[in-house]
Motif scaffolding. Structure first.
Motif, PDB file in Angstrom:
ATOM      1  N   ARG A  60       0.826  -1.208   0.000  1.00  0.00           N
ATOM      2  CA  ARG A  60       0.000   0.000   0.000  1.00  0.00           C
ATOM      3  C   ARG A  60       0.864   1.263   0.000  1.00  0.00           C
ATOM      4  N   ASP A  61       1.982   1.207   0.720  1.00  0.00           N
ATOM      5  CA  ASP A  61       2.822   2.384   0.952  1.00  0.00           C
ATOM      6  C   ASP A  61       4.264   1.900   1.025  1.00  0.00           C
ATOM      7  N   PHE A  62       5.166   2.530   0.258  1.00  0.00           N
ATOM      8  CA  PHE A  62       6.548   2.036   0.192  1.00  0.00           C
ATOM      9  C   PHE A  62       7.521   3.208   0.230  1.00  0.00           C
ATOM     10  N   HIS A  63       8.418   3.204   1.215  1.00  0.00           N
ATOM     11  CA  HIS A  63       9.442   4.245   1.344  1.00  0.00           C
ATOM     12  C   HIS A  63      10.824   3.630   1.208  1.00  0.00           C
ATOM     13  N   ILE A  64      11.699   4.296   0.455  1.00  0.00           N
ATOM     14  CA  ILE A  64      13.053   3.792   0.250  1.00  0.00           C
ATOM     15  C   ILE A  64      14.070   4.912   0.382  1.00  0.00           C
ATOM     16  N   GLU A  87      -4.392  -5.195  12.478  1.00  0.00           N
ATOM     17  CA  GLU A  87      -5.364  -6.256  12.213  1.00  0.00           C
ATOM     18  C   GLU A  87      -5.208  -6.868  10.828  1.00  0.00           C
ATOM     19  N   ASP A  88      -5.129  -6.014   9.786  1.00  0.00           N
ATOM     20  CA  ASP A  88      -5.025  -6.552   8.436  1.00  0.00           C
ATOM     21  C   ASP A  88      -3.875  -5.930   7.633  1.00  0.00           C
ATOM     22  N   THR A  89      -3.035  -5.139   8.288  1.00  0.00           N
ATOM     23  CA  THR A  89      -1.853  -4.573   7.645  1.00  0.00           C
ATOM     24  C   THR A  89      -0.638  -4.788   8.550  1.00  0.00           C
ATOM     25  N   VAL A  90       0.528  -4.592   7.970  1.00  0.00           N
ATOM     26  CA  VAL A  90       1.755  -4.692   8.743  1.00  0.00           C
ATOM     27  C   VAL A  90       2.766  -3.720   8.150  1.00  0.00           C
ATOM     28  N   GLN A  91       3.546  -3.092   9.009  1.00  0.00           N
ATOM     29  CA  GLN A  91       4.633  -2.228   8.556  1.00  0.00           C
ATOM     30  C   GLN A  91       5.940  -3.010   8.675  1.00  0.00           C
ATOM     31  N   LEU A  92       6.639  -3.150   7.565  1.00  0.00           N
ATOM     32  CA  LEU A  92       7.873  -3.917   7.503  1.00  0.00           C
ATOM     33  C   LEU A  92       9.076  -3.007   7.304  1.00  0.00           C
ATOM     34  N   CYS A  93      10.230  -3.490   7.713  1.00  0.00           N
ATOM     35  CA  CYS A  93      11.494  -2.803   7.473  1.00  0.00           C
ATOM     36  C   CYS A  93      12.458  -3.775   6.818  1.00  0.00           C
ATOM     37  N   HIS A  94      13.098  -3.329   5.749  1.00  0.00           N
ATOM     38  CA  HIS A  94      14.113  -4.120   5.063  1.00  0.00           C
ATOM     39  C   HIS A  94      15.392  -3.284   4.980  1.00  0.00           C
ATOM     40  N   ALA A 105      20.766   0.324   0.914  1.00  0.00           N
ATOM     41  CA  ALA A 105      19.461   0.988   0.894  1.00  0.00           C
ATOM     42  C   ALA A 105      18.605   0.410   2.017  1.00  0.00           C
ATOM     43  N   SER A 106      17.587   1.169   2.376  1.00  0.00           N
ATOM     44  CA  SER A 106      16.617   0.688   3.367  1.00  0.00           C
ATOM     45  C   SER A 106      15.216   0.940   2.839  1.00  0.00           C
ATOM     46  N   ALA A 107      14.273   0.147   3.315  1.00  0.00           N
ATOM     47  CA  ALA A 107      12.878   0.309   2.892  1.00  0.00           C
ATOM     48  C   ALA A 107      11.957   0.095   4.084  1.00  0.00           C
ATOM     49  N   VAL A 108      10.931   0.928   4.154  1.00  0.00           N
ATOM     50  CA  VAL A 108       9.852   0.769   5.138  1.00  0.00           C
ATOM     51  C   VAL A 108       8.559   0.753   4.345  1.00  0.00           C
ATOM     52  N   MET A 139      11.911   0.846  15.042  1.00  0.00           N
ATOM     53  CA  MET A 139      12.451   1.413  13.809  1.00  0.00           C
ATOM     54  C   MET A 139      13.951   1.689  13.964  1.00  0.00           C
ATOM     55  N   PRO A 140      14.821   1.079  13.173  1.00  0.00           N
ATOM     56  CA  PRO A 140      16.247   1.372  13.264  1.00  0.00           C
ATOM     57  C   PRO A 140      16.561   2.738  12.667  1.00  0.00           C
ATOM     58  N   ASP A 141      17.560   3.407  13.218  1.00  0.00           N
ATOM     59  CA  ASP A 141      17.905   4.749  12.740  1.00  0.00           C
ATOM     60  C   ASP A 141      18.227   4.757  11.253  1.00  0.00           C
ATOM     61  N   VAL A 142      18.861   3.708  10.771  1.00  0.00           N
ATOM     62  CA  VAL A 142      19.312   3.681   9.381  1.00  0.00           C
ATOM     63  C   VAL A 142      18.152   3.677   8.393  1.00  0.00           C
ATOM     64  N   ALA A 143      16.957   3.301   8.849  1.00  0.00           N
ATOM     65  CA  ALA A 143      15.799   3.240   7.954  1.00  0.00           C
ATOM     66  C   ALA A 143      14.876   4.447   8.094  1.00  0.00           C
ATOM     67  N   LYS A 144      15.157   5.324   9.040  1.00  0.00           N
ATOM     68  CA  LYS A 144      14.272   6.477   9.251  1.00  0.00           C
ATOM     69  C   LYS A 144      14.356   7.446   8.070  1.00  0.00           C
ATOM     70  N   PRO A 145      13.233   8.015   7.655  1.00  0.00           N
ATOM     71  CA  PRO A 145      13.248   8.993   6.563  1.00  0.00           C
ATOM     72  C   PRO A 145      14.084  10.215   6.919  1.00  0.00           C
ATOM     73  N   ARG A 146      14.674  10.826   5.895  1.00  0.00           N
ATOM     74  CA  ARG A 146      15.458  12.044   6.109  1.00  0.00           C
ATOM     75  C   ARG A 146      14.718  13.284   5.619  1.00  0.00           C
TER      76      ARG A 146
END
Length: 307
Positions: A60-64, A87-94, A105-108, A139-146
């Motif tokens: 639904r929503d992808f940040h890189i 309940e029916d969604t999940v926020q992932l970190c890669h 690179a990082s993605a949330v 949330m790890p610092d390396v994946a936080k938006p700038r």
């Protein structure tokens, strides 16, 4: 890092790289897609990517954030974890790593549990809720938006609103079967791909790329960070118009909104909030802009056309 699990490992192939000599943004996103699948299989959704499945997951929503270039032949791996399970969604970190431990690179991303036959979201099964605890991390610092605020909702402006504001399509096309996944909807990687293949026509955003002397000096442009939000999900055979706009600039970055709209209905397919920079291909570093550069860009900017 505790809670993260290896979900993909491979390399940067030469055919995945662009004229800048590094991994093109669409392939970063595709590799994160592999990592997403790897994580969900480990969470117990072993059927989610198999033919004939009745339920799967959809982005639904992808940040890189792009953090250290990947070049042909570079080994890469992705570690993944859960940030928040709803309940029916999940926020992932890669997090994608180079062989030497540098972050490439990082993605949330926000992913929804999707029932294919009814075209709706539904609750995660108990086995996922239980196994998720093992993989949940802060949330790890390396994946936080700038430069991008993930808490701000995207509007998804219609084609008519964009035209009334003076925008026009600079790219267009029809989505192909290869751009869809098990859901039969177009993937996030395909949206990134359509954007990167059209941006050369975006003169207001990158006037330097039309300057022969600039290109002869081996100078170009690079994407630093982006957030894609789906408003509607296109399928194979759906058409799109690409209507980008520059919304701001400072000494180091310029900010855009890439609008992909349905030329038939006029509704928004997706919006991509992006942050880019001038880039020196000799030093592999961003180039600071002058006050004159900024003033020239802002003369063409439309700061009110937020995503």
């Amino acid at each position: 890092m505790d809670g993260f699990v290896l979900t993909w490992a491979g390399e940067c192939s030469s055919w995945e790289c662009d004229d800048l000599g590094h991994l093109n943004m669409r392939y970063y996103v595709r590799k994160f897609g592999q990592a997403r699948a790897g994580l969900f299989v480990r969470l117990g959704l072993t059927h989610a990517y198999k033919p004939g499945t009745s339920s799967t997951v959809r982005v639904r929503d992808f940040h890189i954030r792009y953090q250290a270039e990947a070049h042909p032949g570079n080994p890469l791996k992705v570690m993944s974890a859960i940030l928040q399970l709803h309940e029916d969604t999940v926020q992932l970190c890669h997090i994608m790593y180079h062989e030497d431990g540098r972050v490439a690179a990082s993605a949330v991303e926000t992913v929804e549990h999707f029932y294919l036959t009814a075209h709706r979201t539904f609750a995660w099964p108990k086995r996922v809720q239980l196994s998720a605890k093992t993989f949940t991390v802060p949330m790890p610092d390396v994946a936080k938006p700038r430069n991008i605020d993930l808490s701000v909702a995207h509007i998804g402006r219609t084609a008519q609103v964009l035209r009334d504001a003076g925008l026009c399509p600079v790219g267009t096309g029809v989505f192909e079967a290869s751009e869809t996944d098990i859901t039969e909807y177009v993937t996030a990687g395909a949206i990134f791909g359509r954007t990167t293949s059209s941006i050369a026509w975006f003169r207001d955003g990158w006037p330097e790329l039309y300057d022969h002397a600039y290109r002869e000096a081996n100078l170009s442009a690079a994407l630093l960070e982006a957030r894609l939000v789906f408003h509607n999900h296109p399928q194979q055979g759906d058409a799109y118009d690409y209507m980008p706009v520059l919304v701001g600039a400072d000494a180091y970055t310029r900010r855009f909104v890439h609008n992909l709209v349905d030329p038939i209905s006029g509704e928004s397919w997706a919006t991509m909030e992006a942050c880019g920079c001038k880039f020196d291909l000799n030093t592999r570093r961003l180039i600071k802009m002058t006050e004159a550069d900024i003033a020239s860009l802002m003369a063409a900017a439309k700061p009110d056309l937020t995503p």
